[in-house]
Design a protein around this motif. Structure first.
Motif, PDB file in Angstrom:
ATOM      1  N   LYS A 104       0.804  -1.310   0.142  1.00  0.00           N
ATOM      2  CA  LYS A 104      -0.170   0.067   0.098  1.00  0.00           C
ATOM      3  C   LYS A 104       0.958   1.113   0.046  1.00  0.00           C
ATOM      4  CE  LYS A 104      -3.690  -2.178   2.690  1.00  0.00           C
ATOM      5  NZ  LYS A 104      -4.389  -2.146   4.013  1.00  0.00           N
ATOM      6  N   LEU A 105       1.803   1.309   0.746  1.00  0.00           N
ATOM      7  CA  LEU A 105       2.990   2.341   0.728  1.00  0.00           C
ATOM      8  C   LEU A 105       3.463   2.350  -0.537  1.00  0.00           C
ATOM      9  CD1 LEU A 105       4.203   4.608   2.504  1.00  0.00           C
ATOM     10  CD2 LEU A 105       5.713   2.945   3.506  1.00  0.00           C
ATOM     11  N   ALA A 106       3.995   1.334  -0.834  1.00  0.00           N
ATOM     12  CA  ALA A 106       5.127   1.430  -2.156  1.00  0.00           C
ATOM     13  C   ALA A 106       4.144   2.008  -3.327  1.00  0.00           C
ATOM     14  CB  ALA A 106       5.487   0.092  -2.550  1.00  0.00           C
ATOM     15  N   GLY A 107       2.859   1.570  -3.405  1.00  0.00           N
ATOM     16  CA  GLY A 107       2.029   1.958  -4.473  1.00  0.00           C
ATOM     17  C   GLY A 107       1.397   3.520  -4.472  1.00  0.00           C
ATOM     18  N   ILE A 108       1.815   4.147  -3.619  1.00  0.00           N
ATOM     19  CA  ILE A 108       1.286   5.721  -3.573  1.00  0.00           C
ATOM     20  C   ILE A 108       1.793   6.165  -4.729  1.00  0.00           C
ATOM     21  CG2 ILE A 108       1.452   7.695  -2.431  1.00  0.00           C
ATOM     22  CD1 ILE A 108       1.641   6.196   0.280  1.00  0.00           C
ATOM     23  N   PRO A 109       0.866   6.972  -5.509  1.00  0.00           N
ATOM     24  CA  PRO A 109       1.223   7.722  -6.905  1.00  0.00           C
ATOM     25  C   PRO A 109       1.934   8.812  -6.453  1.00  0.00           C
ATOM     26  CG  PRO A 109      -1.118   7.721  -6.265  1.00  0.00           C
ATOM     27  CD  PRO A 109      -0.723   6.991  -5.005  1.00  0.00           C
ATOM     28  N   ALA A 118       6.031  11.404   1.614  1.00  0.00           N
ATOM     29  CA  ALA A 118       6.126  10.963   2.962  1.00  0.00           C
ATOM     30  C   ALA A 118       5.152  11.650   3.725  1.00  0.00           C
ATOM     31  CB  ALA A 118       7.632  11.378   3.341  1.00  0.00           C
ATOM     32  N   PRO A 119       4.766  11.331   5.028  1.00  0.00           N
ATOM     33  CA  PRO A 119       3.781  11.839   5.859  1.00  0.00           C
ATOM     34  C   PRO A 119       4.537  13.609   6.316  1.00  0.00           C
ATOM     35  CG  PRO A 119       4.168   9.669   6.563  1.00  0.00           C
ATOM     36  CD  PRO A 119       5.181   9.856   5.464  1.00  0.00           C
ATOM     37  N   GLU A 120       3.443  14.448   6.148  1.00  0.00           N
ATOM     38  CA  GLU A 120       3.906  15.728   6.516  1.00  0.00           C
ATOM     39  C   GLU A 120       3.244  15.941   7.630  1.00  0.00           C
ATOM     40  OE1 GLU A 120       4.637  18.795   2.661  1.00  0.00           O
ATOM     41  OE2 GLU A 120       2.482  17.940   2.864  1.00  0.00           O
ATOM     42  N   TYR A 121       4.079  17.010   8.527  1.00  0.00           N
ATOM     43  CA  TYR A 121       3.442  17.481   9.932  1.00  0.00           C
ATOM     44  C   TYR A 121       3.823  18.916   9.951  1.00  0.00           C
ATOM     45  CZ  TYR A 121       4.306  12.434  10.699  1.00  0.00           C
ATOM     46  OH  TYR A 121       4.304  11.092  10.188  1.00  0.00           O
ATOM     47  N   CYS A 122       2.612  19.482   9.438  1.00  0.00           N
ATOM     48  CA  CYS A 122       2.383  20.895   9.193  1.00  0.00           C
ATOM     49  C   CYS A 122       2.322  21.653  10.587  1.00  0.00           C
ATOM     50  CB  CYS A 122       1.362  21.417   8.223  1.00  0.00           C
ATOM     51  SG  CYS A 122       2.035  20.960   6.501  1.00  0.00           S
ATOM     52  N   ASN A 123       1.933  21.006  11.697  1.00  0.00           N
ATOM     53  CA  ASN A 123       1.845  21.622  12.837  1.00  0.00           C
ATOM     54  C   ASN A 123       2.995  21.630  13.673  1.00  0.00           C
ATOM     55  OD1 ASN A 123      -1.089  21.738  12.685  1.00  0.00           O
ATOM     56  ND2 ASN A 123      -1.556  19.834  13.493  1.00  0.00           N
ATOM     57  N   ALA A 124       4.214  20.938  13.201  1.00  0.00           N
ATOM     58  CA  ALA A 124       5.311  21.104  13.671  1.00  0.00           C
ATOM     59  C   ALA A 124       6.215  22.569  13.671  1.00  0.00           C
ATOM     60  CB  ALA A 124       6.418  20.236  13.397  1.00  0.00           C
ATOM     61  N   ASN A 125       6.903  22.935  14.370  1.00  0.00           N
ATOM     62  CA  ASN A 125       7.529  24.498  14.248  1.00  0.00           C
ATOM     63  C   ASN A 125       8.533  24.246  13.485  1.00  0.00           C
ATOM     64  OD1 ASN A 125       8.563  26.963  14.652  1.00  0.00           O
ATOM     65  ND2 ASN A 125       9.288  26.564  16.798  1.00  0.00           N
ATOM     66  N   PHE A 126       8.187  24.462  12.003  1.00  0.00           N
ATOM     67  CA  PHE A 126       9.165  24.310  10.963  1.00  0.00           C
ATOM     68  C   PHE A 126      10.536  25.284  11.378  1.00  0.00           C
ATOM     69  CE2 PHE A 126      11.020  24.984   6.486  1.00  0.00           C
ATOM     70  CZ  PHE A 126      11.027  23.677   6.390  1.00  0.00           C
ATOM     71  N   THR A 127      10.331  26.365  11.883  1.00  0.00           N
ATOM     72  CA  THR A 127      11.484  27.628  11.880  1.00  0.00           C
ATOM     73  C   THR A 127      12.445  26.689  12.821  1.00  0.00           C
ATOM     74  OG1 THR A 127      10.418  28.657  13.713  1.00  0.00           O
ATOM     75  CG2 THR A 127       9.994  29.376  11.719  1.00  0.00           C
ATOM     76  N   ALA A 128      11.785  25.806  13.939  1.00  0.00           N
ATOM     77  CA  ALA A 128      13.085  25.367  14.835  1.00  0.00           C
ATOM     78  C   ALA A 128      14.006  24.639  14.118  1.00  0.00           C
ATOM     79  CB  ALA A 128      12.266  24.583  15.857  1.00  0.00           C
ATOM     80  N   VAL A 158       8.924   6.963   0.209  1.00  0.00           N
ATOM     81  CA  VAL A 158       8.694   6.575  -1.027  1.00  0.00           C
ATOM     82  C   VAL A 158       9.454   7.479  -2.271  1.00  0.00           C
ATOM     83  CG1 VAL A 158       7.257   5.711  -2.827  1.00  0.00           C
ATOM     84  CG2 VAL A 158       6.426   5.652  -0.495  1.00  0.00           C
ATOM     85  N   ILE A 159      10.361   6.972  -2.610  1.00  0.00           N
ATOM     86  CA  ILE A 159      11.523   7.682  -3.907  1.00  0.00           C
ATOM     87  C   ILE A 159      11.350   7.170  -5.072  1.00  0.00           C
ATOM     88  CG2 ILE A 159      13.781   8.505  -4.040  1.00  0.00           C
ATOM     89  CD1 ILE A 159      14.275   8.045  -1.031  1.00  0.00           C
ATOM     90  N   ASP A 160      11.007   8.238  -6.032  1.00  0.00           N
ATOM     91  CA  ASP A 160      11.218   7.761  -7.476  1.00  0.00           C
ATOM     92  C   ASP A 160      12.628   7.952  -7.766  1.00  0.00           C
ATOM     93  OD1 ASP A 160      11.320   8.209 -10.379  1.00  0.00           O
ATOM     94  OD2 ASP A 160       9.161   8.247 -10.283  1.00  0.00           O
ATOM     95  N   LEU A 161      13.380   7.036  -7.947  1.00  0.00           N
ATOM     96  CA  LEU A 161      14.836   7.116  -8.103  1.00  0.00           C
ATOM     97  C   LEU A 161      15.053   7.557  -9.713  1.00  0.00           C
ATOM     98  CD1 LEU A 161      16.365   3.919  -6.359  1.00  0.00           C
ATOM     99  CD2 LEU A 161      16.087   6.229  -5.645  1.00  0.00           C
ATOM    100  N   ARG A 162      14.381   7.447 -10.599  1.00  0.00           N
ATOM    101  CA  ARG A 162      14.405   7.865 -11.958  1.00  0.00           C
ATOM    102  C   ARG A 162      14.309   9.692 -11.740  1.00  0.00           C
ATOM    103  NH1 ARG A 162       9.831   4.849 -15.231  1.00  0.00           N
ATOM    104  NH2 ARG A 162       8.891   5.526 -13.614  1.00  0.00           N
ATOM    105  N   ARG A 163      13.598   9.880 -11.134  1.00  0.00           N
ATOM    106  CA  ARG A 163      13.197  11.647 -11.100  1.00  0.00           C
ATOM    107  C   ARG A 163      14.440  12.167 -10.210  1.00  0.00           C
ATOM    108  NH1 ARG A 163       6.846  12.032 -10.120  1.00  0.00           N
ATOM    109  NH2 ARG A 163       6.032  11.209 -11.919  1.00  0.00           N
ATOM    110  N   TRP A 164      14.787  11.139  -9.136  1.00  0.00           N
ATOM    111  CA  TRP A 164      16.076  11.846  -8.553  1.00  0.00           C
ATOM    112  C   TRP A 164      17.390  11.882  -9.183  1.00  0.00           C
ATOM    113  CZ3 TRP A 164      16.022  12.019  -2.589  1.00  0.00           C
ATOM    114  CH2 TRP A 164      17.497  12.245  -2.228  1.00  0.00           C
ATOM    115  N   ARG A 165      17.510  11.030  -9.824  1.00  0.00           N
ATOM    116  CA  ARG A 165      18.713  11.067 -10.702  1.00  0.00           C
ATOM    117  C   ARG A 165      18.752  12.055 -11.685  1.00  0.00           C
ATOM    118  NH1 ARG A 165      17.481   4.715 -10.909  1.00  0.00           N
ATOM    119  NH2 ARG A 165      19.158   3.900  -9.233  1.00  0.00           N
ATOM    120  N   SER A 166      17.600  12.054 -12.448  1.00  0.00           N
ATOM    121  CA  SER A 166      17.388  13.132 -13.587  1.00  0.00           C
ATOM    122  C   SER A 166      17.551  14.531 -13.043  1.00  0.00           C
ATOM    123  CB  SER A 166      16.131  12.954 -14.509  1.00  0.00           C
ATOM    124  OG  SER A 166      14.861  12.974 -13.800  1.00  0.00           O
ATOM    125  N   GLY A 167      17.121  14.581 -11.888  1.00  0.00           N
ATOM    126  CA  GLY A 167      17.143  15.856 -11.176  1.00  0.00           C
ATOM    127  C   GLY A 167      18.448  16.432 -10.389  1.00  0.00           C
ATOM    128  N   GLY A 168      19.269  15.257 -10.216  1.00  0.00           N
ATOM    129  CA  GLY A 168      20.463  15.823  -9.755  1.00  0.00           C
ATOM    130  C   GLY A 168      20.239  16.108  -8.210  1.00  0.00           C
TER     131      GLY A 168
END
Length: 272
Positions: A104-109, A118-128, A158-168
């Motif tokens: 289920k996790l691997a298949g996330i589009p 990845a799960p985001e946590y927007c309530n966290a104090n990002f500036t810290a 979950v990482i798309d390695l093709r996009r990672w490589r092409s984007g450096g």
């Protein structure tokens, strides 16, 4: 070992799961391989050595010495370590167990242009996560301009390695690490460079896939409870690790959820 067993027990097609283990080049790879194979004879896996020298010159000291281990930075080099035929991976830290099907996790589009999810946590104090030096410099703080930047934990991605490589993207992360060597812009190991490159531009994933922080904070590692909501993955990020607390006979209540999966430790009896 606990992570492997939990993945295999909860996936509907364990024969379709291939494991890629990244180990320090100084580690005993044959012993690691034989230990894994002895417990999981039919497991499909490869071990990839990660040379400390590849990143040692880029690491700055952080708030906890364990975070300075070169292997913590290996996640930035997966696109180089793994074969080019590997196009997508689920990156997992070793201090976690799954209680749901990893498929289920691997298949996330991933939407167009998204490199990781990845799960985001927007309530966290990002500036810290960055120093006053960073925020006081417009040319640096402007990095997040136009981005709804939120904290995310890099222990489950979950990482798309093709996009990672092409984007450096490895080089982009290294650029921030090089700047950190010249001026102190963050304090927390390998996480901030990921935030600088990706925060606000990732595919969000339901929080159930990373119930993180179960190891407590980075200083004392005190016991913590689960976050509200459903759970698919339990993650002992933080200073306190379940295997260490079990060895010391001082487990936290949630360490009882780890113990049944740890094949390298004798059964532990928890008081009711």
């Amino acid at each position: 070992m606990a992570a492997i067993l939990s993945i295999l027990q909860h996936t509907s097609c364990p024969q379709n799961v291939v494991f890629h283990f990244v180990a320090s080049a100084s580690a005993d790879a044959p012993l690691l391989g034989s230990t894994i194979a002895a417990s999981f004879p039919y497991l499909a896996f490869e071990i990839y050595p990660f040379r400390d020298s590849a990143v040692a010159g880029l690491i700055s000291t952080s708030i906890r010495s364990a975070l300075d281990c070169p292997l913590n930075y290996a996640r930035s080099y997966l696109a180089d370590l793994l074969p080019a035929c590997v196009r997508r991976v689920v990156y997992l830290d070793s201090d976690l167990v799954l209680v749901d099907d990893i498929a289920k996790l691997a298949g996330i589009p991933l939407a167009a242009g998204r490199v990781l999810a990845a799960p985001e946590y927007c309530n966290a104090n990002f500036t810290a996560y960055f120093t006053p030096t960073f925020w006081s410099c417009p040319s640096l703080s402007g990095t997040f301009a136009g981005r709804n930047a939120c904290y995310f934990n890099t222990g489950v991605m979950v990482i798309d390695l093709r996009r990672w490589r092409s984007g450096g993207y490895t080089a982009r992360i290294e650029e921030w690490m090089e700047l950190q060597k010249r001026m102190r812009i963050y304090e927390l190991g390998s996480l901030p460079p990921f935030l600088l490159v990706f925060a606000g531009e990732i595919e969000p994933v339901d929080h159930r896939w990373n119930q993180h922080g179960l190891g407590g904070d980075n200083f004392r590692g005190l016991c913590r409870d689960l976050h509200p909501g459903p759970v698919s993955l339990l993650h002992w990020s933080g200073k306190g690790k379940p295997w260490a607390r079990l060895d010391a006979s001082r487990p936290c209540p949630l360490d009882a959820l780890w113990a049944p999966y740890d094949l390298l430790k004798p059964p532990y009896s928890f008081d009711s």
